[in-house]
Design an enzyme around this catalytic site. Structure first.
Site, mmCIF file in Angstrom:
data_model
loop_
_atom_site.group_PDB
_atom_site.id
_atom_site.type_symbol
_atom_site.label_atom_id
_atom_site.label_comp_id
_atom_site.label_asym_id
_atom_site.label_seq_id
_atom_site.Cartn_x
_atom_site.Cartn_y
_atom_site.Cartn_z
ATOM 1 N N TYR A 107 6.555 1.634 -8.201
ATOM 2 C CA TYR A 107 5.274 0.907 -7.918
ATOM 3 C C TYR A 107 5.326 0.257 -9.484
ATOM 4 O O TYR A 107 4.861 -0.454 -9.924
ATOM 5 C CB TYR A 107 4.951 0.696 -7.203
ATOM 6 N N GLU B 19 0.661 -0.953 -0.182
ATOM 7 C CA GLU B 19 0.188 -0.462 -0.069
ATOM 8 C C GLU B 19 0.752 1.328 -0.057
ATOM 9 O O GLU B 19 1.853 1.091 0.908
ATOM 10 C CB GLU B 19 -0.972 0.064 1.086
#
Length: 140
Positions: free
Chosen positions: A106, A94
């Site tokens: 990411y 997260e």
């Protein structure tokens, strides 16, 4: 960099303005677990936890003075290889919606957004920021 006190100092610098850095005791507890994967370099570290065939990136911290030099990407790749070697098929994480640099890292590494937690991260100013849930298949 292996001393938990050093890790706590770096974590605080890496996440300055984005909430509370983790303490040396919290790092010591994480590192004591056989489920924890720890990858470190001279300018940062990454920690994931593997349970069954899933892994979760708990934190990735890079020294602010060494950002945009591939440190985060190298640490992420190293921890992905470690969790995959331990049998993880998927890697979850997260990230704060306002952390554009981490989100870009990411995304470049192949993670896809799968969900959102509204107002999950509290900021020092009293604001709250959504957490974006991301995942990546580690199957080759």
């Amino acid at each position: 960099m292996c001393a938990t006190e050093d890790m706590a100092r770096l974590h605080s610098r890496a996440f300055a303005g984005h909430g509370r850095g983790w303490s040396a005791d919290e790092f010591a507890e994480l590192l004591a677990s056989p489920l924890t994967c720890f990858c470190a370099g001279p300018h940062g570290f990454a920690i994931s936890r593997v349970i069954a065939d899933e892994a979760e990136l708990l934190t990735l911290a890079t020294d602010p003075e060494h950002r945009r030099q591939g440190v985060g990407a190298a640490l992420l790749a190293a921890v992905e290889a470690d969790v995959a070697a331990r049998g993880a098929l998927r890697h979850y994480l997260e990230v704060a919606a306002d952390n554009t640099a981490a989100r870009a890292l990411y995304s470049r590494a192949g993670y896809s957004q799968t969900g959102r937690r509204a107002g999950y991260y509290a900021r020092r100013e009293g604001d709250h920021v959504d957490a974006l849930l991301m995942e990546k298949s580690l199957r080759t």
